[in-house]
Design a protein around this motif. Structure first.
Motif, PDB file in Angstrom:
ATOM      1  N   PRO A 268       1.026  -1.228  -0.270  1.00  0.00           N
ATOM      2  CA  PRO A 268      -0.303  -0.043  -0.079  1.00  0.00           C
ATOM      3  C   PRO A 268       1.313   1.075  -0.037  1.00  0.00           C
ATOM      4  O   PRO A 268       1.460   2.179   1.034  1.00  0.00           O
ATOM      5  CB  PRO A 268      -0.342  -0.308   1.208  1.00  0.00           C
ATOM      6  N   VAL A 269       1.714   1.470  -0.779  1.00  0.00           N
ATOM      7  CA  VAL A 269       1.784   2.575  -1.451  1.00  0.00           C
ATOM      8  C   VAL A 269       1.713   3.696  -2.383  1.00  0.00           C
ATOM      9  O   VAL A 269       1.503   2.634  -3.176  1.00  0.00           O
ATOM     10  CB  VAL A 269       3.243   2.245  -1.272  1.00  0.00           C
ATOM     11  N   LYS A 270       1.966   4.611  -2.182  1.00  0.00           N
ATOM     12  CA  LYS A 270       2.152   5.407  -3.749  1.00  0.00           C
ATOM     13  C   LYS A 270       3.268   5.493  -4.505  1.00  0.00           C
ATOM     14  O   LYS A 270       4.496   5.811  -4.068  1.00  0.00           O
ATOM     15  CB  LYS A 270       1.794   7.040  -3.820  1.00  0.00           C
ATOM     16  N   LEU A 271       3.020   5.374  -5.826  1.00  0.00           N
ATOM     17  CA  LEU A 271       4.297   4.728  -6.619  1.00  0.00           C
ATOM     18  C   LEU A 271       4.378   5.609  -7.442  1.00  0.00           C
ATOM     19  O   LEU A 271       3.856   6.881  -8.671  1.00  0.00           O
ATOM     20  CB  LEU A 271       4.214   3.543  -7.508  1.00  0.00           C
ATOM     21  N   THR A 272       6.254   6.592  -8.307  1.00  0.00           N
ATOM     22  CA  THR A 272       6.104   7.167  -9.171  1.00  0.00           C
ATOM     23  C   THR A 272       7.315   6.387 -10.157  1.00  0.00           C
ATOM     24  O   THR A 272       8.677   5.830  -9.053  1.00  0.00           O
ATOM     25  CB  THR A 272       6.812   8.254  -8.692  1.00  0.00           C
ATOM     26  N   GLN A 273       7.317   6.409 -11.274  1.00  0.00           N
ATOM     27  CA  GLN A 273       7.822   5.571 -12.550  1.00  0.00           C
ATOM     28  C   GLN A 273       8.034   6.398 -13.649  1.00  0.00           C
ATOM     29  O   GLN A 273       6.733   6.860 -13.844  1.00  0.00           O
ATOM     30  CB  GLN A 273       7.115   4.298 -12.227  1.00  0.00           C
ATOM     31  N   ASP A 274       9.129   6.561 -13.981  1.00  0.00           N
ATOM     32  CA  ASP A 274       9.662   7.241 -15.573  1.00  0.00           C
ATOM     33  C   ASP A 274       8.475   6.354 -16.274  1.00  0.00           C
ATOM     34  O   ASP A 274       9.892   5.878 -17.614  1.00  0.00           O
ATOM     35  CB  ASP A 274      10.733   7.232 -15.177  1.00  0.00           C
ATOM     36  N   THR A 275       7.370   6.179 -16.037  1.00  0.00           N
ATOM     37  CA  THR A 275       7.085   5.216 -17.509  1.00  0.00           C
ATOM     38  C   THR A 275       6.461   6.536 -18.343  1.00  0.00           C
ATOM     39  O   THR A 275       6.485   7.055 -18.477  1.00  0.00           O
ATOM     40  CB  THR A 275       6.440   4.501 -17.230  1.00  0.00           C
ATOM     41  N   THR A 276       6.732   5.950 -20.308  1.00  0.00           N
ATOM     42  CA  THR A 276       6.449   6.891 -21.191  1.00  0.00           C
ATOM     43  C   THR A 276       4.886   6.835 -21.417  1.00  0.00           C
ATOM     44  O   THR A 276       4.374   5.046 -20.638  1.00  0.00           O
ATOM     45  CB  THR A 276       7.732   6.881 -22.197  1.00  0.00           C
ATOM     46  N   GLU A 277       4.044   7.808 -22.023  1.00  0.00           N
ATOM     47  CA  GLU A 277       2.721   6.696 -22.505  1.00  0.00           C
ATOM     48  C   GLU A 277       2.436   5.777 -23.295  1.00  0.00           C
ATOM     49  O   GLU A 277       2.253   5.091 -23.226  1.00  0.00           O
ATOM     50  CB  GLU A 277       2.382   8.070 -23.467  1.00  0.00           C
ATOM     51  N   ARG A 278       3.848   5.344 -24.079  1.00  0.00           N
ATOM     52  CA  ARG A 278       3.700   4.393 -24.939  1.00  0.00           C
ATOM     53  C   ARG A 278       3.678   2.996 -23.956  1.00  0.00           C
ATOM     54  O   ARG A 278       3.223   2.017 -24.358  1.00  0.00           O
ATOM     55  CB  ARG A 278       5.830   4.010 -25.772  1.00  0.00           C
ATOM     56  N   ASP A 279       4.965   3.131 -22.244  1.00  0.00           N
ATOM     57  CA  ASP A 279       4.655   2.480 -22.020  1.00  0.00           C
ATOM     58  C   ASP A 279       3.266   1.463 -21.604  1.00  0.00           C
ATOM     59  O   ASP A 279       2.908   0.966 -21.133  1.00  0.00           O
ATOM     60  CB  ASP A 279       6.173   2.249 -20.528  1.00  0.00           C
ATOM     61  N   LEU A 280       3.103   3.287 -21.570  1.00  0.00           N
ATOM     62  CA  LEU A 280       1.349   2.629 -20.649  1.00  0.00           C
ATOM     63  C   LEU A 280       0.276   1.664 -21.794  1.00  0.00           C
ATOM     64  O   LEU A 280      -0.395   1.247 -20.926  1.00  0.00           O
ATOM     65  CB  LEU A 280       0.953   4.190 -19.878  1.00  0.00           C
ATOM     66  N   VAL A 281       0.639   2.108 -22.615  1.00  0.00           N
ATOM     67  CA  VAL A 281      -0.289   1.543 -23.424  1.00  0.00           C
ATOM     68  C   VAL A 281       0.053   0.487 -23.801  1.00  0.00           C
ATOM     69  O   VAL A 281      -1.384  -0.314 -24.129  1.00  0.00           O
ATOM     70  CB  VAL A 281      -0.421   2.667 -25.182  1.00  0.00           C
ATOM     71  N   CYS A 282       0.909  -0.066 -23.690  1.00  0.00           N
ATOM     72  CA  CYS A 282       1.407  -1.819 -23.656  1.00  0.00           C
ATOM     73  C   CYS A 282       1.221  -1.989 -23.128  1.00  0.00           C
ATOM     74  O   CYS A 282       0.962  -2.996 -23.223  1.00  0.00           O
ATOM     75  CB  CYS A 282       3.661  -1.199 -24.109  1.00  0.00           C
ATOM     76  N   LEU A 283       1.174  -1.654 -21.403  1.00  0.00           N
ATOM     77  CA  LEU A 283       0.684  -2.623 -20.378  1.00  0.00           C
ATOM     78  C   LEU A 283      -0.784  -2.843 -19.962  1.00  0.00           C
ATOM     79  O   LEU A 283      -1.417  -3.570 -19.589  1.00  0.00           O
ATOM     80  CB  LEU A 283       1.553  -1.854 -18.986  1.00  0.00           C
ATOM     81  N   MET A 284      -1.129  -1.646 -20.269  1.00  0.00           N
ATOM     82  CA  MET A 284      -2.524  -1.837 -20.589  1.00  0.00           C
ATOM     83  C   MET A 284      -3.190  -2.988 -21.399  1.00  0.00           C
ATOM     84  O   MET A 284      -3.909  -3.585 -21.607  1.00  0.00           O
ATOM     85  CB  MET A 284      -3.628  -0.036 -21.444  1.00  0.00           C
ATOM     86  N   ALA A 285      -2.120  -2.503 -23.043  1.00  0.00           N
ATOM     87  CA  ALA A 285      -3.159  -3.926 -23.632  1.00  0.00           C
ATOM     88  C   ALA A 285      -2.523  -5.412 -23.617  1.00  0.00           C
ATOM     89  O   ALA A 285      -2.820  -6.003 -23.970  1.00  0.00           O
ATOM     90  CB  ALA A 285      -2.570  -3.805 -25.515  1.00  0.00           C
ATOM     91  N   HIS A 286      -1.204  -4.937 -22.573  1.00  0.00           N
ATOM     92  CA  HIS A 286      -0.407  -6.771 -22.991  1.00  0.00           C
ATOM     93  C   HIS A 286      -0.202  -7.092 -21.296  1.00  0.00           C
ATOM     94  O   HIS A 286       0.590  -8.624 -21.677  1.00  0.00           O
ATOM     95  CB  HIS A 286       0.367  -6.641 -23.630  1.00  0.00           C
ATOM     96  N   ASP A 287      -0.128  -5.932 -20.348  1.00  0.00           N
ATOM     97  CA  ASP A 287       0.195  -7.533 -19.199  1.00  0.00           C
ATOM     98  C   ASP A 287      -0.252  -7.981 -18.976  1.00  0.00           C
ATOM     99  O   ASP A 287      -1.731  -8.137 -18.488  1.00  0.00           O
ATOM    100  CB  ASP A 287       0.119  -5.528 -17.905  1.00  0.00           C
ATOM    101  N   SER A 288       0.331  -8.779 -17.897  1.00  0.00           N
ATOM    102  CA  SER A 288      -0.707 -10.188 -17.276  1.00  0.00           C
ATOM    103  C   SER A 288      -1.601 -10.549 -16.385  1.00  0.00           C
ATOM    104  O   SER A 288      -2.099 -11.272 -16.244  1.00  0.00           O
ATOM    105  CB  SER A 288       0.188 -11.212 -17.664  1.00  0.00           C
ATOM    106  N   ASP A 289      -0.974  -9.203 -15.816  1.00  0.00           N
ATOM    107  CA  ASP A 289      -1.627  -8.977 -14.443  1.00  0.00           C
ATOM    108  C   ASP A 289      -2.557  -7.703 -14.786  1.00  0.00           C
ATOM    109  O   ASP A 289      -2.499  -6.926 -14.953  1.00  0.00           O
ATOM    110  CB  ASP A 289      -0.846  -7.858 -13.156  1.00  0.00           C
ATOM    111  N   PRO A 290      -3.829  -7.949 -14.771  1.00  0.00           N
ATOM    112  CA  PRO A 290      -4.805  -7.173 -14.456  1.00  0.00           C
ATOM    113  C   PRO A 290      -5.433  -5.803 -13.797  1.00  0.00           C
ATOM    114  O   PRO A 290      -5.448  -5.797 -14.409  1.00  0.00           O
ATOM    115  CB  PRO A 290      -6.226  -8.395 -14.313  1.00  0.00           C
ATOM    116  N   VAL A 291      -4.559  -6.038 -12.686  1.00  0.00           N
ATOM    117  CA  VAL A 291      -4.480  -4.934 -11.879  1.00  0.00           C
ATOM    118  C   VAL A 291      -3.621  -3.943 -12.850  1.00  0.00           C
ATOM    119  O   VAL A 291      -3.244  -3.250 -11.914  1.00  0.00           O
ATOM    120  CB  VAL A 291      -4.213  -5.252 -10.390  1.00  0.00           C
TER     121      VAL A 291
END
Length: 869
Positions: free
Chosen positions: A533-556
């Motif tokens: 239960p922490v707040k995460l700051t990560q240097d992800t790009t918009e491209r990374d987020l689009v990729c994770l939204m489409a392909h990450d194996s973890d639904p959360v």
């Protein structure tokens, strides 16, 4: 002796001066009062302090006190408003106390009180002290026998803890029942119910072949709404046997549903008392969310039979010992009986929407608090839900099998005892081999840690740098380094997994992790499943987020990526509104992500609905140092309209494909499809597409269930006019005799964005039909206004704050628990933009100048503690 409220400190714990071996209670229920005779077998505790013995008691009349049968003279004891003090006592003796109660006028909903036609009790945390004088603390455990006598016609059903050993006629027109509970328990687990009740019955055969009688009692006419709860109980019993080898230990397990209840439910040994909102579930009157809540709350209270009842808390500072562990077990159960990903998303949302703000406000406190004035104020999201997250972290670090074995060890080692959180953690270490010395900081420090992850990628070597920090909280300016489990995985931009999921323990202020042979570019999925239960700051790009939204194996993580994309755009819109600039467009990355999602629906439709849902206004507010209510609400509505307009065709197709077509059934697939339909309908309604009102009217008129009916009404909240008014009127007439459904109507009445919600709320509160003594009504109306229509509540003229304070002052006179909860809504005033915060502070100051209960006084004081003079 003093009756002034005293702050209690965890480190001041002392063992009880006297122990109680057995308690024999006799309830003589008459027309206008109830007389309670308590006979206690008492022995001096050699480990306890010397001096007078305090027995807690309030709100009743003392009739008799006797030691070993000899009545005490009035000058042989001291009686105050909150206690009976006895001195010069023998080492072993029998104490008899006779008290007289008036449940008819007890509106506190503690002790023995009336709810409709039902007499019932609520004793946690200290409600037993409204029944008889007793050491009302959880480390005094005794075996209870209860005899109840009452008018046979008015109270044909008589219930208490344990097994019924005898029943019959007492005298003409009156009958009795005797219950024996063979297990020692603290008095907060005592329960009694008397009334003219309907019932549904069943049986459950345990793994060892014992047959347990099951029943759900309710007022006559409500029996059809209780079958889902009974089915949930049987599933919970089977799950606890299969998962933890925990077999139920009495001959009967009863649930009673009452309409007036401060909490959701209470786990009294063998006789659980529930708010009707957590029992009643029928397709015509309950939504999918209601069905899920009933299933999970029934399971939660049943699971307490071992994690809370057989092993209980030494003192109330240890409340999370039972609640955190039982909430975690409830979460496991819910995940196993629903959509695993979406169930976890719902849990994560609760942490972020409610617990994180609590951790960042004036009422921030550790999972194991250090002090309190009124214990009822610490039944918080931090103690319950954050407490469960701590258990979840231990389970992740140990592995599920080792953790399950550790829980079994803990329960066997401490069966029949009142213990501490430290005892639980030690049991985890003994079985799993984990070193949890540093992990213990989670229990003693408030606040939400911040974790930052940066990455460097050269020559196919990926280096992650993890760091942590935790902001100061009231009374705790300096924070330790926490032991934080971070779940990580690495993908390439096409979604192929390069580093499989693994758990990393961030137990230093800074830590580096190196992965070799990872092709560039890499996409890092971090804090998967909200592994801490922490707040995460990560240097992800918009491209990374689009990729994770489409392909990450973890639904959360897929959902979290969507939330991050939405949040970036929402924050830009808030800034634009505050600067009076034109709103930015959706942007290519976000549009691409939504396009892909709407073109390729996940098999789990509930996940699709979650991924299309914007972050809440609370989550948006958490991103700012000061909350600008109007700008945040305006930005969220504007983005919904942008999405609705940009994807009108796709959303229409989505709604059409998921529109109601078959008879209602509550299961994962059907509930997911209804969630998608409601979401799409809402987007289209807020956009104002042609024909939406007619579509909503058709859905409402043809619905065979409350979920679809509420979907239509919820969408019409954004479409003022004759259609909305007609359907809301029909809804009120159709369900006038269904209190829980009318709670939904009350929320609708004050949540529409185009109405004077404060005036509407005042009018409803003044309606003679509004029962302001019922917590469900108050939560629906006032909670619906404050949480469901923030712009209306936070209006510039302060009318919303004035309304809330008026009601707090009225409610505090008879139900301090509810009043304190409502006061908490304006306590975090310093988190708000000055034009809101000053009005909230003025409301607290007005409360501060009034005569308040200890409950509400403590909340108000915490809100004003750091206020400038």
């Amino acid at each position: 002796m003093t009756d002034q409220p005293q702050r209690q400190y965890r480190l001041d714990y002392r063992p009880p001066a006297y122990l109680v071996d057995t308690v024999a209670l006799d309830f003589d229920i008459q027309e206008n009062n109830t007389q309670v005779t308590a006979q206690l077998a008492v022995a001096r505790n050699v480990a306890g302090p010397a001096g007078p013995w305090r027995l807690d008691g309030r709100g009743m009349r003392l009739v008799r006190v006797a030691i070993d049968g000899a009545d005490l003279a009035h000058d042989a004891y001291e009686l105050t408003d909150t206690a009976l003090w006895l001195d010069n006592l023998p080492s072993v003796f029998e104490l008899t106390i006779v008290t007289e109660l008036d449940p008819e006028t007890n509106l506190s909903l503690e002790g023995l009180y009336r709810s409709g036609a039902i007499l019932c009790t609520q004793c946690e945390a200290t409600g037993f002290s409204r029944i008889t004088y007793f050491p009302d603390r959880p480390d005094v455990m005794a075996r209870f026998t209860t005899r109840i006598e009452a008018d046979a016609a008015r109270y044909p059903v008589l219930l208490s803890n344990g097994n019924c050993t005898q029943a019959g006629m007492a005298q003409p027109g009156r009958h009795y029942a005797i219950y024996e509970d063979p297990f020692a328990k603290p008095c907060y687990l005592f329960a009694l119910v008397a009334g003219d009740l309907g019932v549904i019955r069943d049986t459950y055969t345990t793994a060892s072949g014992r047959e347990v009688a099951l029943a759900v009692f309710t007022e006559h006419g409500n029996e059809p709404q209780c079958h889902h709860a009974l089915d949930a109980l049987k599933k919970a019993m089977a799950w606890d046997e299969a998962t933890y080898d925990l077999e139920y230990d009495l001959d009967q397990f009863f649930i009673v549903a009452v309409g007036s209840f401060n909490m959701g439910a209470m786990e009294n040994k063998g006789l659980n008392i529930f708010n009707t909102a957590c029992v009643f579930a029928h397709p015509e009157t309950a939504t999918d969310g209601d069905f899920a809540r009933v299933r999970d709350v029934v399971a939660h209270e049943y699971f307490h039979n071992y994690t809370g009842n057989r092993v209980t808390c030494r003192d109330w500072f240890q409340l999370s010992l039972k609640e955190g562990l039982t909430v975690y077990r409830e979460h496991q159960f819910a995940i196993d009986h629903g959509s695993p990903g979406v169930t976890r998303i719902e849990q994560v949302r609760m942490i972020r929407d409610i617990q994180f703000p609590e951790d960042g406000g004036p009422r921030a406190h550790p999972v194991r608090p250090d002090s309190y004035i009124e214990m009822n104020n610490f039944y918080t999201i931090t103690v319950y839900e954050k407490g469960a997250e701590l258990i979840r972290m231990i389970a992740q670090m140990a592995g599920r099998e080792a953790f399950t074995d550790a829980v079994k060890h803990y329960l066997h080692k401490h069966d029949g005892q009142a213990v501490t959180i430290e005892d639980f953690v030690v049991a985890m270490e003994e079985t799993t081999g984990l070193d949890l010395a540093q992990f213990r900081h989670w229990y003693s420090h408030a606040g939400t840690p911040r974790v930052a992850i940066s990455q460097q990628h050269e020559n196919n070597t990926l280096t992650l740098t993890l760091s942590q920090s935790t902001p100061a909280t009231p009374g705790q300016p300096n924070k330790p380094v926490f032991d934080i489990p971070i779940s990580l995985a690495v993908f390439d931009t096409a979604g192929s997994q390069q580093v499989p999921p693994q758990l990393v323990r961030l137990n230093h202020a800074r830590k580096k992790i190196v992965y070799k042979d990872v092709p560039e570019p890499a996409v890092v999925s971090a804090l998967r499943g909200l592994s801490a239960p922490v707040k995460l700051t990560q240097d992800t790009t918009e491209r990374d987020l689009v990729c994770l939204m489409a392909h990450d194996s973890d639904p959360v993580s897929r959902w979290d990526a969507a939330q991050s994309l939405y949040m970036t755009h929402l924050l830009a819109c808030v800034d634009a509104i505050r600067a009076d600039h034109a709103l930015p467009g959706l942007g290519d990355g976000l549009s691409q992500a939504i396009t892909r999602l709407l073109a390729d629906w996940p098999a789990d439709r509930a996940l699709l609905a979650e991924m299309l849902t914007l972050p809440s206004t609370i989550q948006i507010g958490e991103a700012f140092e000061r909350i600008d209510v109007a700008a945040i609400d305006g930005a969220r509505r504007a983005v919904r309209q942008q999405i609705g307009s940009r994807f009108e065709e796709e959303l229409t197709a989505l709604a059409t494909a998921h529109a109601p077509r078959s008879t209602y059934v509550f299961d994962q697939d059907a509930a997911g499809r209804r969630a998608v339909f409601a979401l799409a309908l809402g987007y289209l309604a807020e956009t104002g597409v042609e024909g939406i009102e007619a579509w909503c009217r058709t859905v409402y008129d043809e619905a065979d269930n409350m979920t679809d009916r509420m979907a239509a009404l919820g969408a019409l909240q954004y479409c003022p006019g004759a259609t909305r008014d007609r359907l809301l009127g029909d809804f009120a007439r159709r369900f006038a005799n269904e209190p829980l459904v009318m709670d939904k109507w009350l929320r609708l009445q004050v949540s529409a964005p185009d109405i004077d919600a404060v005036a509407q709320a005042r009018a409803l509160l003044q309606d003679p039909a509004f029962d302001f003594t019922n917590p469900n009504r108050l939560r629906a109306l006032l909670g619906g206004l404050v949480r469901g229509n923030a712009p209306a509540f936070h209006r510039a003229d302060g009318a919303g704050y004035a309304l809330l304070v008026d009601e707090i002052l009225r409610i505090d006179a008879f139900n301090p628990q509810m009043a304190a909860a409502l006061a908490g809504l304006i306590a975090p005033w310093q988190r708000y933009d000055a034009r809101y915060g000053q009005g909230m502070r003025a409301g607290l100051s007005r409360l501060d100048g009034a005569e308040l209960s200890d409950n509400t006084r403590e909340i108000v004081a915490s809100g004003l503690a750091d206020a400038p003079n």
